[in-house]
Design a protein around this motif. Structure first.
Motif, PDB file in Angstrom:
ATOM      1  N   GLU A  94       0.845  -1.201   0.000  1.00  0.00           N
ATOM      2  CA  GLU A  94       0.000   0.000   0.000  1.00  0.00           C
ATOM      3  C   GLU A  94       0.882   1.253   0.000  1.00  0.00           C
ATOM      4  O   GLU A  94       1.762   1.395   0.848  1.00  0.00           O
ATOM      5  N   PRO A  95       0.675   2.178  -0.944  1.00  0.00           N
ATOM      6  CA  PRO A  95       1.478   3.403  -0.983  1.00  0.00           C
ATOM      7  C   PRO A  95       1.297   4.228   0.292  1.00  0.00           C
ATOM      8  O   PRO A  95       0.232   4.188   0.929  1.00  0.00           O
ATOM      9  N   LEU A  96       2.322   4.971   0.667  1.00  0.00           N
ATOM     10  CA  LEU A  96       2.267   5.814   1.852  1.00  0.00           C
ATOM     11  C   LEU A  96       1.128   6.813   1.756  1.00  0.00           C
ATOM     12  O   LEU A  96       0.440   7.102   2.744  1.00  0.00           O
ATOM     13  N   ARG A  97       0.885   7.335   0.570  1.00  0.00           N
ATOM     14  CA  ARG A  97      -0.181   8.324   0.368  1.00  0.00           C
ATOM     15  C   ARG A  97      -1.553   7.745   0.732  1.00  0.00           C
ATOM     16  O   ARG A  97      -2.370   8.402   1.376  1.00  0.00           O
ATOM     17  N   ASP A  98      -1.810   6.496   0.338  1.00  0.00           N
ATOM     18  CA  ASP A  98      -3.093   5.855   0.633  1.00  0.00           C
ATOM     19  C   ASP A  98      -3.221   5.564   2.131  1.00  0.00           C
ATOM     20  O   ASP A  98      -4.303   5.690   2.711  1.00  0.00           O
ATOM     21  N   TYR A  99      -2.104   5.157   2.747  1.00  0.00           N
ATOM     22  CA  TYR A  99      -2.128   4.872   4.188  1.00  0.00           C
ATOM     23  C   TYR A  99      -2.449   6.133   4.984  1.00  0.00           C
ATOM     24  O   TYR A  99      -3.257   6.109   5.920  1.00  0.00           O
ATOM     25  N   ILE A 100      -1.839   7.247   4.604  1.00  0.00           N
ATOM     26  CA  ILE A 100      -2.085   8.515   5.301  1.00  0.00           C
ATOM     27  C   ILE A 100      -3.542   8.943   5.136  1.00  0.00           C
ATOM     28  O   ILE A 100      -4.181   9.403   6.089  1.00  0.00           O
ATOM     29  N   SER A 101      -4.085   8.777   3.935  1.00  0.00           N
ATOM     30  CA  SER A 101      -5.479   9.134   3.690  1.00  0.00           C
ATOM     31  C   SER A 101      -6.409   8.289   4.563  1.00  0.00           C
ATOM     32  O   SER A 101      -7.360   8.814   5.173  1.00  0.00           O
ATOM     33  N   HIS A 102      -6.128   6.997   4.658  1.00  0.00           N
ATOM     34  CA  HIS A 102      -6.943   6.098   5.491  1.00  0.00           C
ATOM     35  C   HIS A 102      -6.810   6.469   6.970  1.00  0.00           C
ATOM     36  O   HIS A 102      -7.796   6.516   7.702  1.00  0.00           O
ATOM     37  N   ASN A 104      -6.013   9.409   8.276  1.00  0.00           N
ATOM     38  CA  ASN A 104      -6.682  10.686   8.550  1.00  0.00           C
ATOM     39  C   ASN A 104      -8.193  10.524   8.641  1.00  0.00           C
ATOM     40  O   ASN A 104      -8.854  11.199   9.441  1.00  0.00           O
ATOM     41  N   THR A 105      -8.746   9.632   7.813  1.00  0.00           N
ATOM     42  CA  THR A 105     -10.182   9.363   7.876  1.00  0.00           C
ATOM     43  C   THR A 105     -10.569   8.787   9.236  1.00  0.00           C
ATOM     44  O   THR A 105     -11.586   9.163   9.830  1.00  0.00           O
ATOM     45  N   LYS A 106      -9.742   7.874   9.739  1.00  0.00           N
ATOM     46  CA  LYS A 106     -10.001   7.285  11.051  1.00  0.00           C
ATOM     47  C   LYS A 106      -9.836   8.324  12.166  1.00  0.00           C
ATOM     48  O   LYS A 106     -10.543   8.273  13.176  1.00  0.00           O
TER      49      LYS A 106
END
Length: 228
Positions: A94-102, A104-106
């Motif tokens: 999983e790219p770092l960008r997607d992990y950060i987005s997930h 932040n949503t949490k």
């Protein structure tokens, strides 16, 4: 009155109330005006609820807020504790960008955010990488600082990926040109060979045939036939 999305009773009443107060406080209006302006932000069932309030039953905006939240509490989102972030994990690949987005949503679902817990959860959920090594080597003191570092790392990753794609494309074109050149060389050699064979055939002397030369007759054909 600033433009505000109307509340119909199906969304989180606390979100609507906080947004309304943020807008109305900018106008520096008194408490009574806040009460009178509030129904203009309601529609549908929510507006019907307001119209059913008993006359003179609301003394101030605080009382109106309590009744509003109490009536529409079923639509309020459940706020999770900060420790809920410990369950957020970066998936393999999983790219770092997607992990950060997930992540932040949490974080938006957390009731009271604790920076230390958020930092611990974020690092604990990361897969082994250069970025994690960087954070372990020099820890961030806040989520804001961590996100700035993450942004720099992602920008560097994007630049490296762009360069890698450019290099891969150059290699692909070189390979294609080499294959084309090799094919042209083979065709050129075959053409030269064919021309050489044709030229050699045109210069080869013709072998005399078995019946190409005849002895001249010293009598007529009729006399020969008569003798036969």
């Amino acid at each position: 009155m600033p433009t505000l999305e109307s509340f119909d009773g199906t969304r989180d009443p606390l979100d609507h109330l906080e947004t309304y107060k943020a807008f109305i406080y900018l106008q520096a209006v008194p408490d009574k005006i806040m009460c009178r302006a509030f129904p203009t932000t309601l529609k549908g069932w929510a507006h019907l609820w307001f119209n059913k309030l008993k006359p003179d039953s609301i003394e101030n905006f605080e009382e109106l807020s309590k009744q509003f939240i109490g009536h529409f509490i079923a639509g309020q989102r459940y706020r999770r504790p900060a420790t809920h972030l410990l369950n957020v994990k970066q998936q393999k690949g999983e790219p770092l960008r997607d992990y950060i987005s997930h992540f932040n949503t949490k974080m938006l679902q957390v009731k009271e955010m604790d920076d230390k817990v958020a930092l611990t959860a974020f690092m604990g959920g990361l897969q082994t990488s250069k970025f994690l090594f960087s954070l372990s080597k020099e820890a961030s003191t806040s989520m804001t600082e961590l996100m700035v570092r993450a942004r720099k790392h992602m920008n560097a990753e994007d630049a490296m990926n762009a360069q890698k794609n450019k290099d891969d494309e150059a290699k692909r074109l070189d390979k294609k040109r080499l294959a084309s050149s090799t094919r042209e060389e083979r065709e050129s050699k075959y053409k030269k060979f064919s021309n050489s064979q044709a030229d050699r055939s045109s210069r080869r002397p013709v072998s005399p045939g078995r019946y190409n030369n005849y002895t001249p007759l010293n009598t007529s054909v009729e006399q020969v036939f008569l003798q036969i």
